[in-house]
Design a protein around this motif. Structure first.
Motif, PDB file in Angstrom:
ATOM      1  N   GLU A 111       0.809  -1.221   0.000  1.00  0.00           N
ATOM      2  CA  GLU A 111       0.000   0.000   0.000  1.00  0.00           C
ATOM      3  C   GLU A 111       0.846   1.277   0.000  1.00  0.00           C
ATOM      4  O   GLU A 111       0.325   2.363  -0.247  1.00  0.00           O
ATOM      5  CB  GLU A 111      -0.952   0.015   1.212  1.00  0.00           C
ATOM      6  CG  GLU A 111      -2.098  -0.970   1.121  1.00  0.00           C
ATOM      7  CD  GLU A 111      -1.727  -2.417   1.461  1.00  0.00           C
ATOM      8  OE1 GLU A 111      -2.604  -3.289   1.318  1.00  0.00           O
ATOM      9  OE2 GLU A 111      -0.571  -2.684   1.853  1.00  0.00           O
ATOM     10  N   VAL A 112       2.134   1.151   0.300  1.00  0.00           N
ATOM     11  CA  VAL A 112       3.028   2.314   0.327  1.00  0.00           C
ATOM     12  C   VAL A 112       3.623   2.526  -1.058  1.00  0.00           C
ATOM     13  O   VAL A 112       4.272   1.644  -1.614  1.00  0.00           O
ATOM     14  CB  VAL A 112       4.159   2.124   1.375  1.00  0.00           C
ATOM     15  CG1 VAL A 112       5.165   3.266   1.300  1.00  0.00           C
ATOM     16  CG2 VAL A 112       3.566   2.028   2.778  1.00  0.00           C
ATOM     17  N   SER A 113       3.389   3.723  -1.615  1.00  0.00           N
ATOM     18  CA  SER A 113       3.897   4.042  -2.957  1.00  0.00           C
ATOM     19  C   SER A 113       5.374   4.398  -2.960  1.00  0.00           C
ATOM     20  O   SER A 113       6.100   4.075  -3.895  1.00  0.00           O
ATOM     21  CB  SER A 113       3.101   5.203  -3.554  1.00  0.00           C
ATOM     22  OG  SER A 113       1.743   4.848  -3.684  1.00  0.00           O
ATOM     23  N   ASP A 114       5.834   5.087  -1.905  1.00  0.00           N
ATOM     24  CA  ASP A 114       7.236   5.502  -1.869  1.00  0.00           C
ATOM     25  C   ASP A 114       7.607   5.956  -0.458  1.00  0.00           C
ATOM     26  O   ASP A 114       6.742   6.256   0.361  1.00  0.00           O
ATOM     27  CB  ASP A 114       7.471   6.648  -2.856  1.00  0.00           C
ATOM     28  CG  ASP A 114       8.938   6.790  -3.271  1.00  0.00           C
ATOM     29  OD1 ASP A 114       9.797   6.054  -2.740  1.00  0.00           O
ATOM     30  OD2 ASP A 114       9.222   7.645  -4.119  1.00  0.00           O
ATOM     31  N   PHE A 115       8.900   6.020  -0.199  1.00  0.00           N
ATOM     32  CA  PHE A 115       9.453   6.492   1.074  1.00  0.00           C
ATOM     33  C   PHE A 115      10.258   7.747   0.759  1.00  0.00           C
ATOM     34  O   PHE A 115      11.241   7.682   0.017  1.00  0.00           O
ATOM     35  CB  PHE A 115      10.354   5.419   1.691  1.00  0.00           C
ATOM     36  CG  PHE A 115      10.801   5.684   3.087  1.00  0.00           C
ATOM     37  CD1 PHE A 115      10.258   4.987   4.146  1.00  0.00           C
ATOM     38  CD2 PHE A 115      11.778   6.644   3.367  1.00  0.00           C
ATOM     39  CE1 PHE A 115      10.683   5.217   5.458  1.00  0.00           C
ATOM     40  CE2 PHE A 115      12.205   6.883   4.657  1.00  0.00           C
ATOM     41  CZ  PHE A 115      11.647   6.170   5.709  1.00  0.00           C
ATOM     42  N   ILE A 116       9.832   8.883   1.281  1.00  0.00           N
ATOM     43  CA  ILE A 116      10.487  10.154   1.007  1.00  0.00           C
ATOM     44  C   ILE A 116      11.102  10.688   2.297  1.00  0.00           C
ATOM     45  O   ILE A 116      10.432  10.749   3.326  1.00  0.00           O
ATOM     46  CB  ILE A 116       9.486  11.171   0.438  1.00  0.00           C
ATOM     47  CG1 ILE A 116       8.949  10.633  -0.891  1.00  0.00           C
ATOM     48  CG2 ILE A 116      10.127  12.517   0.205  1.00  0.00           C
ATOM     49  CD1 ILE A 116       7.489  10.663  -0.978  1.00  0.00           C
ATOM     50  N   ILE A 117      12.374  11.048   2.207  1.00  0.00           N
ATOM     51  CA  ILE A 117      13.072  11.576   3.379  1.00  0.00           C
ATOM     52  C   ILE A 117      12.887  13.091   3.440  1.00  0.00           C
ATOM     53  O   ILE A 117      13.078  13.784   2.442  1.00  0.00           O
ATOM     54  CB  ILE A 117      14.568  11.198   3.341  1.00  0.00           C
ATOM     55  CG1 ILE A 117      14.700   9.661   3.389  1.00  0.00           C
ATOM     56  CG2 ILE A 117      15.321  11.840   4.497  1.00  0.00           C
ATOM     57  CD1 ILE A 117      16.096   9.154   3.131  1.00  0.00           C
ATOM     58  N   LYS A 118      12.466  13.564   4.620  1.00  0.00           N
ATOM     59  CA  LYS A 118      12.302  15.005   4.837  1.00  0.00           C
ATOM     60  C   LYS A 118      13.669  15.673   4.904  1.00  0.00           C
ATOM     61  O   LYS A 118      14.608  15.037   5.370  1.00  0.00           O
ATOM     62  CB  LYS A 118      11.562  15.274   6.156  1.00  0.00           C
ATOM     63  CG  LYS A 118      10.127  14.864   6.175  1.00  0.00           C
ATOM     64  CD  LYS A 118       9.575  15.145   7.564  1.00  0.00           C
ATOM     65  CE  LYS A 118       8.155  14.723   7.744  1.00  0.00           C
ATOM     66  NZ  LYS A 118       7.690  14.895   9.122  1.00  0.00           N
ATOM     67  N   PRO A 119      13.796  16.912   4.527  1.00  0.00           N
ATOM     68  CA  PRO A 119      12.730  17.772   4.011  1.00  0.00           C
ATOM     69  C   PRO A 119      12.399  17.419   2.565  1.00  0.00           C
ATOM     70  O   PRO A 119      13.260  16.947   1.811  1.00  0.00           O
ATOM     71  CB  PRO A 119      13.330  19.171   4.099  1.00  0.00           C
ATOM     72  CG  PRO A 119      14.807  18.962   3.998  1.00  0.00           C
ATOM     73  CD  PRO A 119      15.074  17.613   4.627  1.00  0.00           C
ATOM     74  N   ILE A 120      11.149  17.650   2.180  1.00  0.00           N
ATOM     75  CA  ILE A 120      10.713  17.379   0.811  1.00  0.00           C
ATOM     76  C   ILE A 120      10.811  18.676   0.022  1.00  0.00           C
ATOM     77  O   ILE A 120      10.251  19.694   0.417  1.00  0.00           O
ATOM     78  CB  ILE A 120       9.257  16.867   0.789  1.00  0.00           C
ATOM     79  CG1 ILE A 120       9.120  15.637   1.677  1.00  0.00           C
ATOM     80  CG2 ILE A 120       8.833  16.549  -0.641  1.00  0.00           C
ATOM     81  CD1 ILE A 120       7.705  15.189   1.878  1.00  0.00           C
ATOM     82  N   HIS A 121      11.519  18.616  -1.065  1.00  0.00           N
ATOM     83  CA  HIS A 121      11.690  19.808  -1.885  1.00  0.00           C
ATOM     84  C   HIS A 121      10.463  20.037  -2.760  1.00  0.00           C
ATOM     85  O   HIS A 121       9.750  19.091  -3.109  1.00  0.00           O
ATOM     86  CB  HIS A 121      12.958  19.678  -2.730  1.00  0.00           C
ATOM     87  CG  HIS A 121      14.188  19.534  -1.900  1.00  0.00           C
ATOM     88  ND1 HIS A 121      14.739  20.594  -1.219  1.00  0.00           N
ATOM     89  CD2 HIS A 121      14.948  18.459  -1.593  1.00  0.00           C
ATOM     90  CE1 HIS A 121      15.791  20.176  -0.543  1.00  0.00           C
ATOM     91  NE2 HIS A 121      15.942  18.878  -0.747  1.00  0.00           N
TER      92      HIS A 121
END
Length: 132
Positions: A111-121
């Motif tokens: 169910e998870v589309s992607d893992f994004i590390i903060k900060p998000i540009h």
């Protein structure tokens, strides 16, 4: 380009929520942005509206570290109710965690589309919004 009817932020970091909302609004591609400060409020909202396409978000940005119910606990509950949802929700984990274990765990949850590390540009946000 198709508009996103609804986007939901599940994060207890007020600064992140404020800046992300502001950036998303500037794209002029999202009609409504909801936010929840913990996973429990968010999962309860989804359970209450599981059959209402207009109330469900198209995209959900999920933090892992939150009070009351964290992101992993939210995902455990979401996996149970997902088959009954009136539409597909694209879930992106947005975390400051750089833990390889967290990233590997996220990949095991379909169910998870992607893992994004903060900060998000800003560019990454725009890419995510336009890819749905």
């Amino acid at each position: 380009m198709e508009r996103i009817k609804q986007l939901t932020l599940v994060d207890d970091d007020d600064v992140f929520v404020y800046l992300t909302k502001k950036t998303i609004k500037k794209t002029n591609r999202v009609d409504l942005i909801n936010d929840f400060g913990n996973g429990l409020d968010a999962i309860n909202f989804l359970k209450e509206n599981w059959d209402d396409v207009d109330e469900l978000p198209d995209i959900l940005f999920l933090d892992l570290s939150m009070p009351i119910m964290d992101g992993w606990q939210f995902l455990n509950e979401f996996v149970k109710i997902n088959p009954f949802m009136a539409k597909k929700i694209h879930i992106y984990i947005c975390s400051s965690s750089i833990s390889p274990e967290d990233m590997a765990m996220a990949k095991t949850i379909k169910e998870v589309s992607d893992f994004i590390i903060k900060p998000i540009h800003k560019e990454k946000l725009l890419d995510l919004i336009t890819s749905v």
